[in-house]
Motif scaffolding. Structure first.
Motif, short mmCIF file in Angstrom:
data_model
loop_
_atom_site.label_atom_id
_atom_site.label_comp_id
_atom_site.label_asym_id
_atom_site.label_seq_id
_atom_site.Cartn_x
_atom_site.Cartn_y
_atom_site.Cartn_z
N ASN A 46 35.55 -35.51 -45.84
CA ASN A 46 35.65 -35.05 -44.50
C ASN A 46 35.78 -35.83 -43.24
O ASN A 46 34.91 -36.59 -43.00
N PHE A 112 23.65 -42.85 -47.31
CA PHE A 112 24.96 -42.11 -47.72
C PHE A 112 25.27 -42.36 -49.06
O PHE A 112 25.01 -43.36 -49.79
N TYR A 126 30.78 -41.34 -45.82
CA TYR A 126 29.92 -41.57 -44.55
C TYR A 126 29.23 -40.24 -44.28
O TYR A 126 28.43 -40.18 -43.24
N ARG A 127 29.66 -39.14 -44.83
CA ARG A 127 29.01 -37.95 -44.24
C ARG A 127 28.37 -37.08 -45.46
O ARG A 127 28.55 -35.85 -45.33
N ASN A 234 31.77 -40.13 -37.14
CA ASN A 234 30.44 -40.03 -38.17
C ASN A 234 29.18 -40.16 -37.43
O ASN A 234 28.31 -39.58 -37.61
N PHE A 237 28.19 -36.86 -36.21
CA PHE A 237 28.00 -36.00 -37.02
C PHE A 237 26.57 -35.72 -37.58
O PHE A 237 26.10 -35.05 -37.62
N TRP A 238 26.26 -37.14 -37.53
CA TRP A 238 24.59 -37.28 -37.74
C TRP A 238 23.84 -36.96 -36.56
O TRP A 238 22.54 -36.44 -36.57
#
Length: 547
Positions: A46, A112, A126-127, A234, A237-238
């Motif tokens: 992703n 992760f 990382y995702r 990233n 994303f979090w």
């Protein structure tokens, strides 16, 4: 490109080998599929750009300036499914314990998907959540449950390097012309630098790759704006999933400029400023960096971190506690203009930071330990505790950092951690130093931490009040004043193993000082000029306030 090779021991008559990678397959079809992926492994990641999502926070305002943090290694904290490995559901099941202790923030070591499947600092995706730990749904539930208890969650983020098995690196190393080649650091010949572990340049099929920490952890090229932009995505994303901030690993190694300029380079700050800008775009978030040799530089305005662990000061706290005298180094911390941005800790997951606290602080009936805990928790605005430290958990006898990362000693039996077989030996002192044995026991280490967290939580002045040192190097006590608005507090810590009467001048025209810690109180004498006299027992602590 494929080669037909004889390999009777593995596949019988023949085997197909992908030349670019050396991978061996039993069938031509499987090899064809693998060959087609060479140079395109990251297509399955992703990599989408991530816009800013919800930026509000459900945590109390100012949480990020006064948090009481626990560093947790998920793999070693609590196993929920009997496989011997700690996981997110296990951690979620222990949030009530953390809340009752007084913890308001969690720093999770990397969660992760990783190549090492242990410490997590070799990130392969990382995702994605480490499969041993659970799923994204499990992670979302942890965030929800933590927030419901007023606990923030800060993730460990590794920007310096990835795993060698990260698809991005697999693409980069597959060809000198691959589109990801410039995402990492390569050189045609071996530059043969000399760093901590020797020569960091690792041979590959096409030249040499720079990997400071290990050949399994190649360094990103953080001079490439595309790499930095992807890292910022990233983070978003979090953050969009409700994460409350990040701890950044090994920031002093981000950028390399030559054989004598691979550490603490000026370009590093620009990268971190970008990260800080992203994080500050979300309300009430926290950012802290591991900058072991230059913490003040990275905590400063423009340094990019906002906060940086007070590396080196853990030794000063320990030495003050064991020597019975305030060290000049701890006094320098108490009087530093940037103290509030340099959180204290007694120990963490790395051996170079000093190992488990009990090893150095068990003297004088654990009085040294209680004194050190009081200093670390009361002199820092956002203090950090390492899991198990709150009751004196020790190492497990393994060499290196693994010895500091034993399964949590919930009880005096392995079953407190897992119903199965723990993936790693438990702490050597588990039989006597465990959470269950100390819970509710007056004067235990666990209850000492609980009481210190409680008084901090009840008195905001002890969390973020301006600090003024009232004692000098060499004196057998630590004394400081904290002020915030109408609140004033004086903290007095007897470093001596004998009772002593301590007199300090606050410089304030206040006479009505009373004791709020310990609960029983201490007799206080004060005069109109703000001079206070208190008698404290050996290695005792008193906190005084005005009404």
């Amino acid at each position: 490109m494929l080669d037909l090779r004889i390999n009777r021991s593995t596949f019988g008559a023949e085997a197909w080998v992908v030349q670019e990678t050396g991978a061996v397959f039993a069938t031509r079809a499987a090899a064809d599929t693998a060959a087609a992926k060479v140079g395109h492994q990251a297509d399955d990641l992703n990599m989408a750009a991530v816009p800013v999502g919800t930026t509000t926070s459900t945590l109390p305002a100012g949480w990020n300036r006064s948090g009481q943090f626990m560093e947790v290694f998920v793999r070693s904290y609590k196993d929920s499914d009997g496989d011997g490995i700690g996981d997110l559901k296990g951690l979620t099941s222990k949030l009530d314990y953390l809340q009752s202790l007084g913890v308001t923030g969690l720093w999770l070591m990397p969660v992760f998907e990783s190549q090492d499947n242990d410490h997590g600092y070799a990130v392969s995706d990382y995702r994605a959540i480490e499969r041993d730990y659970g799923t994204l749904a499990d992670f979302d539930d942890l965030i929800t449950q933590a927030h419901a208890r007023g606990i923030g969650v800060v993730l460990d983020y590794v920007m310096n390097h990835s795993a060698a098995q990260n698809p991005l690196f697999l693409d980069a190393v597959s060809s000198p012309t691959n589109a990801r080649r410039n995402w990492y650091v390569f050189n045609a010949a071996d530059p043969a630098w000399s760093t901590w572990g020797g020569n960091p340049w690792r041979p590959t099929a096409y030249g040499y790759n720079y990997g400071l920490f290990a050949d399994s952890m190649p360094d990103f090229n953080l001079k490439n704006p595309d790499v930095v932009a992807w890292h910022m995505d990233n983070l978003r994303f979090w953050l969009n999933r409700g994460v409350d901030g990040f701890r950044f690993d090994a920031v002093e190694t981000f950028v390399e400029n030559g054989p004598s300029a691979w550490y603490n380079q000026p370009e590093t700050h620009a990268v971190l400023v970008q990260a800080q800008t992203v994080i500050n775009g979300y309300a009430n978030r926290y950012m802290v960096c591991e900058a072991a040799d230059h913490p003040s530089e990275y905590a400063a305005t423009g340094g990019g971190c906002g906060n940086a662990f007070a590396f080196g000061k853990q030794w000063e706290v320990r030495n003050s506690a064991t020597s019975g005298a305030l060290t000049s180094g701890l006094h320098a911390y108490l009087t530093a203009s940037d103290r509030a941005a340099l959180p204290l800790f007694l120990s963490n997951h790395d051996g170079f930071a000093g190992g488990r606290a009990i090893d150095a602080l068990s003297g004088h009936g654990e009085g040294d330990y209680r004194v050190a805990a009081a200093i670390a928790l009361l002199a820092s605005d956002t203090p950090f505790t390492y899991y198990g430290e709150e009751f004196g958990m020790g190492g497990n006898g393994q060499s290196g950092d693994a010895g500091l990362r034993a399964p949590m000693s919930w009880t005096n039996a392995v079953s407190g951690f897992t119903s199965g077989t723990p993936y790693r030996p438990v702490a050597s002192n588990m039989a006597t130093y465990n959470a269950a044995a100390q819970a509710g026991v007056a004067g235990s280490l666990l209850e000492t931490y609980r009481s210190l967290y409680a008084v901090r939580s009840s008195w905001p002045v002890l969390q973020s009040g301006t600090l003024t040192a009232l004692s000098s190097p060499g004196e057998p006590h630590v004394a400081f004043l904290r002020q915030q608005g109408a609140q004033t507090a004086v903290v007095l810590i007897n470093l001596s193993t004998a009772s002593q009467t301590i007199t300090v001048g606050t410089g304030l025209s206040l006479t009505a000082f009373g004791s709020i810690y310990p609960t029983a109180g201490a007799a206080v004498t004060s005069n109109a000029s703000g001079r206070i006299t208190v008698t404290l027992p050996a290695q005792g602590v008193a906190i005084l306030t005005t009404p």
